[in-house]
Scaffold this active site. Sequence first.
Site, PDB file in Angstrom:
ATOM      1  N   GLY A  67       3.027   6.745   8.952  1.00 21.17           N
ATOM      2  CA  GLY A  67       4.047   6.952   8.550  1.00 21.17           C
ATOM      3  C   GLY A  67       4.782   5.790   8.931  1.00 21.17           C
ATOM      4  O   GLY A  67       6.201   5.145   8.120  1.00 21.17           O
ATOM      5  N   SER A  84       4.413   2.103   8.255  1.00 24.30           N
ATOM      6  CA  SER A  84       3.975   1.367   7.410  1.00 24.30           C
ATOM      7  C   SER A  84       5.322   1.303   6.260  1.00 24.30           C
ATOM      8  O   SER A  84       5.854   1.761   6.141  1.00 24.30           O
ATOM      9  CB  SER A  84       2.601   2.625   6.190  1.00 24.30           C
ATOM     10  N   GLY A  85       4.948  -0.088   6.343  1.00 22.16           N
ATOM     11  CA  GLY A  85       5.907  -0.547   5.393  1.00 22.16           C
ATOM     12  C   GLY A  85       7.587  -1.054   5.796  1.00 22.16           C
ATOM     13  O   GLY A  85       8.626  -1.732   5.769  1.00 22.16           O
ATOM     14  N   ASP A 129      -0.290  -7.799   1.922  1.00 27.31           N
ATOM     15  CA  ASP A 129       0.127  -5.988   1.206  1.00 27.31           C
ATOM     16  C   ASP A 129       2.053  -6.308   1.306  1.00 27.31           C
ATOM     17  O   ASP A 129       2.433  -5.984   2.694  1.00 27.31           O
ATOM     18  CB  ASP A 129       0.111  -5.382   2.946  1.00 27.31           C
ATOM     19  N   HIS A 160       1.012  -1.599   0.425  1.00 27.79           N
ATOM     20  CA  HIS A 160      -0.070  -0.247  -0.350  1.00 27.79           C
ATOM     21  C   HIS A 160       0.893   1.216   0.166  1.00 27.79           C
ATOM     22  O   HIS A 160       0.474   2.186  -0.567  1.00 27.79           O
ATOM     23  CB  HIS A 160      -1.087  -0.067   1.093  1.00 27.79           C
TER      24      HIS A 160
END
Length: 265
Positions: free
Chosen positions: A214, A216-217, A121, A73
């Site tokens: 912030g 995410s990932g 994801d 995402h």
Amino acid sequence: MLRLLVLAALVLCGQCYDGVQFMEDNTRVVGGTNAAKNAWPWQISLQYQSGSSWYHTCGGSLIRANRVLTAAHCVDRTVSFRVALGEHNLSQNDGTEQVISVSRIVKHASWNPNNVANGYDIAILYLASNAVLNSYVKLAALPSDGAVLANNYGCIITGWGRTSTNGSLPSILQQAPLPVVAHSTCSTSSYWGSTVKTTMVCAGGDGVTAGCNGDSGGPLNCAVNGVYQVHGIASFVSSLGCNAYLKPTVFTRVSAYISWINANV
């Protein structure tokens, strides 16, 4: 009443789906503390270009000299991306940074941005050149295929995400303890219910520490036999608040995708 709460969250959040909120955009870890400089040398800052400026949007983990693991995402938008490695303080030049553009993005073929509860994801970023590996920039260790950590296993989230829901934006990389919540618990109605799949990892949920926008990932770092491994990719939190009680931060479980990762690096 639950439906009304979900709809209200959808109205208030530009990246919310069915009560979950992605953790991207220029923001940091809830309940965290400043990490020591370059203590997490595989952590990267994923940045996008707007006009002539670059902005942090997500985290990620360096898994090859020219490959980064992040959340799908994070790279759904059509913009130019780059990664900053060896980063610590986003507001200044620490003298350890390497900035490399992203030349190609591979998202899992089953990823559906309109159905985050389906999972998948996960994405791999191809860098335009190899990073120089040193004491500030190192490769992340990944778990073995299918590995599942026990309930309450101690892990650490790292990232430049909000320090509270709608909170402040510190420039220094944050870290916070997030113990694993077993799937058998996290998938109950008191927690996330059927939203959480076996290909995900829940961590936290105490209402104090959590991932936030912030993060995410970025990685869920878990020490196994004395070596930190990236067991999770930060994916989503509750739209009721980043550190909502009994709504742990949810990560893509890296060990569920080892074959896919190996096929794309």
